[in-house]
Design a protein around this motif. Structure first.
Motif, PDB file in Angstrom:
ATOM      1  N   HIS A  24       0.810  -1.222   0.000  1.00  0.00           N
ATOM      2  CA  HIS A  24       0.000   0.000   0.000  1.00  0.00           C
ATOM      3  C   HIS A  24       0.845   1.274   0.000  1.00  0.00           C
ATOM      4  N   ALA A  25       2.165   1.127  -0.057  1.00  0.00           N
ATOM      5  CA  ALA A  25       3.041   2.285   0.171  1.00  0.00           C
ATOM      6  C   ALA A  25       3.371   3.076  -1.089  1.00  0.00           C
ATOM      7  N   PHE A  26       2.915   2.652  -2.267  1.00  0.00           N
ATOM      8  CA  PHE A  26       3.238   3.384  -3.490  1.00  0.00           C
ATOM      9  C   PHE A  26       2.695   4.810  -3.400  1.00  0.00           C
ATOM     10  N   LEU A  27       3.489   5.759  -3.810  1.00  0.00           N
ATOM     11  CA  LEU A  27       3.152   7.174  -3.611  1.00  0.00           C
ATOM     12  C   LEU A  27       2.329   7.769  -4.749  1.00  0.00           C
ATOM     13  N   LYS A 286       0.715  10.160   1.782  1.00  0.00           N
ATOM     14  CA  LYS A 286       0.606  10.373   0.333  1.00  0.00           C
ATOM     15  C   LYS A 286       0.082  11.769   0.013  1.00  0.00           C
ATOM     16  N   ILE A 287      -0.894  12.229   0.801  1.00  0.00           N
ATOM     17  CA  ILE A 287      -1.408  13.586   0.606  1.00  0.00           C
ATOM     18  C   ILE A 287      -0.323  14.609   0.919  1.00  0.00           C
ATOM     19  N   MET A 288       0.406  14.363   2.000  1.00  0.00           N
ATOM     20  CA  MET A 288       1.485  15.267   2.391  1.00  0.00           C
ATOM     21  C   MET A 288       2.564  15.313   1.305  1.00  0.00           C
ATOM     22  N   TYR A 289       2.863  14.155   0.721  1.00  0.00           N
ATOM     23  CA  TYR A 289       3.884  14.089  -0.325  1.00  0.00           C
ATOM     24  C   TYR A 289       3.464  14.894  -1.552  1.00  0.00           C
ATOM     25  N   LYS A 290       2.169  14.911  -1.859  1.00  0.00           N
ATOM     26  CA  LYS A 290       1.672  15.662  -3.014  1.00  0.00           C
ATOM     27  C   LYS A 290       1.848  17.168  -2.842  1.00  0.00           C
ATOM     28  N   HIS A 291       1.851  17.642  -1.591  1.00  0.00           N
ATOM     29  CA  HIS A 291       1.846  19.085  -1.344  1.00  0.00           C
ATOM     30  C   HIS A 291       3.143  19.612  -0.742  1.00  0.00           C
ATOM     31  N   ILE A 292       4.008  18.725  -0.294  1.00  0.00           N
ATOM     32  CA  ILE A 292       5.276  19.144   0.315  1.00  0.00           C
ATOM     33  C   ILE A 292       6.411  18.462  -0.416  1.00  0.00           C
TER      34      ILE A 292
END
Length: 333
Positions: A24-27, A286-292
């Motif tokens: 489930h870890a794919f970004l 994943k949401i954090m990765y999209k924005h940071i």
């Protein structure tokens, strides 16, 4: 009932859960990330849910069915159904509601959208793989296996029935209906692994043959798994890959029990809670990765760690609160 926890089994369950979290870890979108991420995801999905089904069958026989061979039933059918409904369906329903709420609150962040009409809600529960909490498919499938307890008891009474069941369910793995209604397709596809868990437990195969040959078990599993990946024989290769992955996993757990008995001790007592809650912690990453701006590898590792340890922290907090209805909602006894 067996009360003492079996250490190699705790390691095995934690090992299986680690692969669930990795899966489930794919970004980004699955199979669209770096090659190493795709490879890890493909390994995870090649055997880990079958392993969980087999372990579930193994434990079910040990804790619910074994007593019936020498004493009157300690777990009658109605008690088993009630116990498993509380253990599986209640948390599944609760986390489906959580998933519905999150998808409605943050629609722009979700890869799969959902609505709140009665037809969409009904569809989500009748076709669990389309539920916002997609993991519900595993819960429903496993619950169906527990509903089939009278069938398992009948098959396990005689040797011919026991091994005949293996043959029939193996055939069902290859030839089964494709309908996703109440996970019928997955019930057919995973029944052989749950049933093999029952058989392995009944025949005491681990203690008789594997526990004294952990390295041989690990090596033979590795050879079979790699061979199945190199030689393409369609569904046969897939089936043999699952057998190899499960065999390797048992060998790994037995070797680890001998040399690293405390392996995975930080999360191995909360594998069901990780299954239920880990995906939400990973969703946050994943949401954090999209924005940071974050390095991909660092975000990937963080996604795994959050998926493993946030549920552990939440579970320990709920244990301290010690309110049974809340504990039942997250699968804690």
């Amino acid at each position: 009932m067996v009360k003492k926890k079996i250490n190699w089994l705790l390691i095995l369950q934690a090992w299986a859960m680690l692969w669930v979290v990795i899966g489930h870890a794919f970004l980004g979108k699955h199979n669209e990330g770096p090659e190493w991420e795709t490879m890890l995801g493909n390994i995870a999905y090649s055997f880990h849910m079958s392993l969980f089904m087999l372990v579930s069958g193994w434990l079910f026989y040990l804790t619910r069915l074994k007593h019936n061979e020498i004493t009157p039933p300690l777990w009658p059918y109605n008690k088993i159904v009630k116990d498993k409904a509380l253990r599986l369906l209640l948390p599944g329903f609760v986390f489906s509601l959580v998933a519905f709420a999150l998808k409605l609150a943050f629609p722009g962040e979700m890869s799969r959208q959902t609505g709140v009409s009665l037809s969409e809600i009904a569809h989500a529960y009748l076709y669990p793989y389309d539920n916002p909490f997609r993991e519900l498919w595993f819960i429903v499938t496993l619950f169906v296996f527990f509903l089939l307890t009278p069938l398992w008891r009948t098959l396990l009474k005689q040797k011919w029935g026991m091994w005949g069941g293996v043959v029939v369910l193996t055939v069902l793995y290859f030839y089964h209906p494709s309908t996703t209604f109440i996970c019928i397709d997955r019930v057919c596809r995973f029944a052989i692994w749950f049933y093999l868990g029952l058989v392995i437990s009944k025949e005491n195969i681990v203690d008789k043959y594997l526990i004294n040959q952990p390295w041989l078990t690990l090596a033979s599993g590795a050879v079979l798994y790699v061979g199945s990946r190199l030689i393409d024989m369609g569904q046969i290769s897939s089936f043999l890959g699952v057998v190899g992955g499960i065999t390797f996993s048992f060998g790994f757990a037995l070797v680890a029990d001998k040399y690293i008995p405390k392996l995975f001790c930080g999360f191995r007592n909360y594998t069901y809670q990780i299954f239920l809650m880990g995906i939400f912690a990973q969703m946050f990453v994943k949401i954090m990765y999209k924005h940071i701006s974050m390095p991909y590898v660092a975000a990937y590792i963080l996604c795994i760690l959050m998926g493993l340890y946030v549920p552990v922290l939440v579970s320990k907090l709920i244990e301290k609160i010690n309110w049974k209805p809340l504990s039942l909602c997250v699968g804690l006894k």
